[in-house]
Design a protein around this motif. Sequence first.
Motif, PDB file in Angstrom:
ATOM      1  N   LEU A  69     -12.761  27.311   3.253  1.00  0.00           N
ATOM      2  CA  LEU A  69     -11.413  27.176   2.696  1.00  0.00           C
ATOM      3  C   LEU A  69     -10.355  27.869   3.550  1.00  0.00           C
ATOM      4  O   LEU A  69      -9.167  27.798   3.244  1.00  0.00           O
ATOM      5  CB  LEU A  69     -11.375  27.749   1.275  1.00  0.00           C
ATOM      6  N   LYS A  70     -10.813  28.580   4.607  1.00  0.00           N
ATOM      7  CA  LYS A  70      -9.915  29.308   5.510  1.00  0.00           C
ATOM      8  C   LYS A  70      -9.051  30.310   4.741  1.00  0.00           C
ATOM      9  O   LYS A  70      -7.829  30.347   4.873  1.00  0.00           O
ATOM     10  CB  LYS A  70      -9.045  28.337   6.301  1.00  0.00           C
ATOM     11  N   ILE A  71      -9.725  31.126   3.940  1.00  0.00           N
ATOM     12  CA  ILE A  71      -9.053  32.151   3.145  1.00  0.00           C
ATOM     13  C   ILE A  71      -8.925  33.421   3.974  1.00  0.00           C
ATOM     14  O   ILE A  71      -9.893  33.875   4.585  1.00  0.00           O
ATOM     15  CB  ILE A  71      -9.843  32.445   1.847  1.00  0.00           C
ATOM     16  N   ASP A  72      -7.744  34.026   3.988  1.00  0.00           N
ATOM     17  CA  ASP A  72      -7.514  35.237   4.770  1.00  0.00           C
ATOM     18  C   ASP A  72      -7.938  36.510   4.043  1.00  0.00           C
ATOM     19  O   ASP A  72      -7.998  37.577   4.650  1.00  0.00           O
ATOM     20  CB  ASP A  72      -6.024  35.347   5.140  1.00  0.00           C
ATOM     21  N   LEU A  73      -8.216  36.437   2.757  1.00  0.00           N
ATOM     22  CA  LEU A  73      -8.595  37.623   1.994  1.00  0.00           C
ATOM     23  C   LEU A  73      -9.984  38.103   2.406  1.00  0.00           C
ATOM     24  O   LEU A  73     -10.826  37.313   2.836  1.00  0.00           O
ATOM     25  CB  LEU A  73      -8.593  37.308   0.494  1.00  0.00           C
ATOM     26  N   ASN A  74     -10.234  39.413   2.257  1.00  0.00           N
ATOM     27  CA  ASN A  74     -11.572  39.923   2.521  1.00  0.00           C
ATOM     28  C   ASN A  74     -12.480  39.636   1.328  1.00  0.00           C
ATOM     29  O   ASN A  74     -12.017  39.272   0.244  1.00  0.00           O
ATOM     30  CB  ASN A  74     -11.531  41.426   2.843  1.00  0.00           C
ATOM     31  N   LEU A  75     -13.785  39.814   1.532  1.00  0.00           N
ATOM     32  CA  LEU A  75     -14.756  39.463   0.489  1.00  0.00           C
ATOM     33  C   LEU A  75     -14.585  40.314  -0.757  1.00  0.00           C
ATOM     34  O   LEU A  75     -14.807  39.840  -1.876  1.00  0.00           O
ATOM     35  CB  LEU A  75     -16.178  39.616   1.034  1.00  0.00           C
ATOM     36  N   TYR A  76     -14.214  41.579  -0.592  1.00  0.00           N
ATOM     37  CA  TYR A  76     -14.005  42.440  -1.753  1.00  0.00           C
ATOM     38  C   TYR A  76     -12.924  41.875  -2.665  1.00  0.00           C
ATOM     39  O   TYR A  76     -13.099  41.775  -3.885  1.00  0.00           O
ATOM     40  CB  TYR A  76     -13.630  43.851  -1.296  1.00  0.00           C
ATOM     41  N   THR A  77     -11.797  41.490  -2.083  1.00  0.00           N
ATOM     42  CA  THR A  77     -10.696  40.949  -2.872  1.00  0.00           C
ATOM     43  C   THR A  77     -11.080  39.642  -3.540  1.00  0.00           C
ATOM     44  O   THR A  77     -10.762  39.403  -4.715  1.00  0.00           O
ATOM     45  CB  THR A  77      -9.457  40.739  -1.977  1.00  0.00           C
ATOM     46  N   ILE A  78     -11.804  38.779  -2.805  1.00  0.00           N
ATOM     47  CA  ILE A  78     -12.230  37.508  -3.384  1.00  0.00           C
ATOM     48  C   ILE A  78     -13.137  37.739  -4.584  1.00  0.00           C
ATOM     49  O   ILE A  78     -12.981  37.115  -5.637  1.00  0.00           O
ATOM     50  CB  ILE A  78     -12.940  36.653  -2.319  1.00  0.00           C
ATOM     51  N   LEU A  79     -14.093  38.657  -4.462  1.00  0.00           N
ATOM     52  CA  LEU A  79     -15.006  38.943  -5.568  1.00  0.00           C
ATOM     53  C   LEU A  79     -14.273  39.521  -6.773  1.00  0.00           C
ATOM     54  O   LEU A  79     -14.608  39.211  -7.922  1.00  0.00           O
ATOM     55  CB  LEU A  79     -16.105  39.897  -5.107  1.00  0.00           C
ATOM     56  N   GLN A  80     -13.277  40.354  -6.520  1.00  0.00           N
ATOM     57  CA  GLN A  80     -12.515  40.917  -7.631  1.00  0.00           C
ATOM     58  C   GLN A  80     -11.747  39.828  -8.378  1.00  0.00           C
ATOM     59  O   GLN A  80     -11.681  39.829  -9.615  1.00  0.00           O
ATOM     60  CB  GLN A  80     -11.534  41.982  -7.101  1.00  0.00           C
ATOM     61  N   ILE A  81     -11.177  38.882  -7.646  1.00  0.00           N
ATOM     62  CA  ILE A  81     -10.440  37.782  -8.281  1.00  0.00           C
ATOM     63  C   ILE A  81     -11.403  36.887  -9.065  1.00  0.00           C
ATOM     64  O   ILE A  81     -11.139  36.508 -10.208  1.00  0.00           O
ATOM     65  CB  ILE A  81      -9.674  36.969  -7.218  1.00  0.00           C
ATOM     66  N   LEU A  82     -12.542  36.568  -8.446  1.00  0.00           N
ATOM     67  CA  LEU A  82     -13.504  35.700  -9.120  1.00  0.00           C
ATOM     68  C   LEU A  82     -14.063  36.334 -10.381  1.00  0.00           C
ATOM     69  O   LEU A  82     -14.352  35.640 -11.369  1.00  0.00           O
ATOM     70  CB  LEU A  82     -14.657  35.360  -8.164  1.00  0.00           C
ATOM     71  N   SER A  83     -14.222  37.645 -10.387  1.00  0.00           N
ATOM     72  CA  SER A  83     -14.817  38.321 -11.541  1.00  0.00           C
ATOM     73  C   SER A  83     -13.996  38.142 -12.808  1.00  0.00           C
ATOM     74  O   SER A  83     -14.529  38.235 -13.915  1.00  0.00           O
ATOM     75  CB  SER A  83     -14.976  39.819 -11.237  1.00  0.00           C
ATOM     76  N   LEU A  84     -12.698  37.871 -12.671  1.00  0.00           N
ATOM     77  CA  LEU A  84     -11.820  37.729 -13.832  1.00  0.00           C
ATOM     78  C   LEU A  84     -11.453  36.287 -14.150  1.00  0.00           C
ATOM     79  O   LEU A  84     -10.844  36.023 -15.194  1.00  0.00           O
ATOM     80  CB  LEU A  84     -10.531  38.527 -13.608  1.00  0.00           C
ATOM     81  N   THR A  85     -11.812  35.357 -13.280  1.00  0.00           N
ATOM     82  CA  THR A  85     -11.279  33.996 -13.435  1.00  0.00           C
ATOM     83  C   THR A  85     -12.348  32.914 -13.386  1.00  0.00           C
ATOM     84  O   THR A  85     -12.011  31.730 -13.223  1.00  0.00           O
ATOM     85  CB  THR A  85     -10.248  33.715 -12.322  1.00  0.00           C
ATOM     86  N   LEU A  86     -13.626  33.252 -13.533  1.00  0.00           N
ATOM     87  CA  LEU A  86     -14.689  32.266 -13.330  1.00  0.00           C
ATOM     88  C   LEU A  86     -14.577  31.045 -14.230  1.00  0.00           C
ATOM     89  O   LEU A  86     -14.938  29.938 -13.837  1.00  0.00           O
ATOM     90  CB  LEU A  86     -16.058  32.926 -13.533  1.00  0.00           C
ATOM     91  N   PHE A  87     -14.073  31.215 -15.451  1.00  0.00           N
ATOM     92  CA  PHE A  87     -14.012  30.095 -16.385  1.00  0.00           C
ATOM     93  C   PHE A  87     -12.591  29.589 -16.603  1.00  0.00           C
ATOM     94  O   PHE A  87     -12.328  28.856 -17.554  1.00  0.00           O
ATOM     95  CB  PHE A  87     -14.662  30.488 -17.715  1.00  0.00           C
ATOM     96  N   GLU A  88     -11.695  29.977 -15.695  1.00  0.00           N
ATOM     97  CA  GLU A  88     -10.349  29.403 -15.709  1.00  0.00           C
ATOM     98  C   GLU A  88     -10.384  28.045 -15.021  1.00  0.00           C
ATOM     99  O   GLU A  88     -11.187  27.803 -14.118  1.00  0.00           O
ATOM    100  CB  GLU A  88      -9.366  30.327 -14.998  1.00  0.00           C
ATOM    101  N   LYS A  89      -9.486  27.148 -15.438  1.00  0.00           N
ATOM    102  CA  LYS A  89      -9.391  25.821 -14.823  1.00  0.00           C
ATOM    103  C   LYS A  89      -8.136  25.768 -13.971  1.00  0.00           C
ATOM    104  O   LYS A  89      -7.046  25.447 -14.433  1.00  0.00           O
ATOM    105  CB  LYS A  89      -9.383  24.733 -15.893  1.00  0.00           C
ATOM    106  N   ILE A  90      -8.320  26.143 -12.736  1.00  0.00           N
ATOM    107  CA  ILE A  90      -7.248  26.170 -11.757  1.00  0.00           C
ATOM    108  C   ILE A  90      -7.872  25.859 -10.414  1.00  0.00           C
ATOM    109  O   ILE A  90      -9.067  26.071 -10.216  1.00  0.00           O
ATOM    110  CB  ILE A  90      -6.541  27.557 -11.758  1.00  0.00           C
ATOM    111  N   GLU A  91      -7.094  25.332  -9.498  1.00  0.00           N
ATOM    112  CA  GLU A  91      -7.620  25.040  -8.180  1.00  0.00           C
ATOM    113  C   GLU A  91      -8.029  26.334  -7.481  1.00  0.00           C
ATOM    114  O   GLU A  91      -7.274  27.308  -7.441  1.00  0.00           O
ATOM    115  CB  GLU A  91      -6.578  24.310  -7.334  1.00  0.00           C
ATOM    116  N   LEU A  92      -9.249  26.354  -6.937  1.00  0.00           N
ATOM    117  CA  LEU A  92      -9.786  27.546  -6.286  1.00  0.00           C
ATOM    118  C   LEU A  92      -8.921  27.980  -5.108  1.00  0.00           C
ATOM    119  O   LEU A  92      -8.638  29.174  -4.934  1.00  0.00           O
ATOM    120  CB  LEU A  92     -11.219  27.268  -5.823  1.00  0.00           C
ATOM    121  N   PHE A  93      -8.466  27.017  -4.308  1.00  0.00           N
ATOM    122  CA  PHE A  93      -7.638  27.343  -3.145  1.00  0.00           C
ATOM    123  C   PHE A  93      -6.323  27.963  -3.587  1.00  0.00           C
ATOM    124  O   PHE A  93      -5.837  28.928  -2.998  1.00  0.00           O
ATOM    125  CB  PHE A  93      -7.380  26.081  -2.318  1.00  0.00           C
TER     126      PHE A  93
END
Length: 389
Positions: free
Chosen positions: A341-365
């Motif tokens: 997806l060519k995301i500039d965020l580091n893995l820590y930040t990505i995991l923190q975002i995913l931990s709160l939004t896994l069942f949200e319906k929004i585009e991942l990008f």
Amino acid sequence: MNQGKTIFAQVMDFFPKHQFRRCVDRYHGNSRVRSFSCFDQYLCMAFAQLTYRDSLRDIECCLRAMDKKLYHSGFRGKVSRSTLADANENRDWRIYRDLAHLLIKEARELYQHEDFGLMLDETVYALDSSTIDLCLSVFPWAHFRRAKGAIKMHTLLDLHGNIPSFIHITDGKVHDVNVLDVLPTEIGAIYVMDRGYLDYKRLFAIDQTPAFFVVRAKSNTSLRRLYSKPVDKDLGLRCDQTVVFTGYYAQKRYPEKLRKIKYHDTDKNLHLTLLSNHFSLPAFTIAELYRCRWQIELFFKWIKQHLRIKTFFGTSENAVKTQIWIAISVYILVAIMKKRLKIDLNLYTILQILSLTLFEKIELFQLLTNSGYRKEEPDICNQLKLFGS
């Protein structure tokens, strides 16, 4: 009516389902399974890794709270802590080891041109192990000391992208140097190791591959100097010598010449004596290669802080290895997603975002870039109009 995918389902779009089925079939993972498949088991354990769950009851409680969203996130079996515990206990952990190797292969191709600070044509690996402490009375198979249990995770880290290319899990009593017996050696690669891996016979096997190594010498290593090269002491170098071992058994096990480099790290006030069979690289580059070995220490620290590999959901060897391999596969899966997806965020930040939004319906990008990007939804032909034209 379901509109859009959950974040969890979008993350799992990067999961190699067809190859995973082959791994399951190879070890008969779904044999006599009626409802809770190996993929359901993986989804539950991946959810636990991404949301930092601490127990089977925690996993069950949180997933049942999202019961209406589970089907559209990929779950097909009923989530139950007893069923998940049985799956971790009985289904072969090698299924998830083979899965992790598939993901590692894909990730290494994506990250092969990543820069780690040194411009080298060779592939550079850092080899080390990390000990995970366990209670011996709860994990009696994890032998370490008389009154203490532990397992070791021997890891070969590709410094291009910090992707683990080889992982070997043993009990805590296995010495680090023994992993060199099962390590697949790549022709032309450079292996950077600490002094715990200084074994003459095993290093000579690497030399005969042929491959290169950089290893820190022990204080009692006996060497005889053949000749020296001039060095730039302003860079911290103290000597660059061609040497041979002096001991009878050392010469017999490693009969070839070696390169000895002494380096003074002014930042840490540390004197290092390095041995290598690579004679064409500059001496300072050899010293910098050893400095880059610190990346594997940071990798161990990172996964212990952000993945669930210190608290386990089962006590058997199969359950522990299953959890570790799934944790590693989740780490690699997120790294693949980040690259594709060519995301500039580091893995820590990505995991923190995913931990709160896994069942949200929004585009991942859109979620990970915080952009105004929106996927155009098709017109719904059966939507009633409030006002006629």
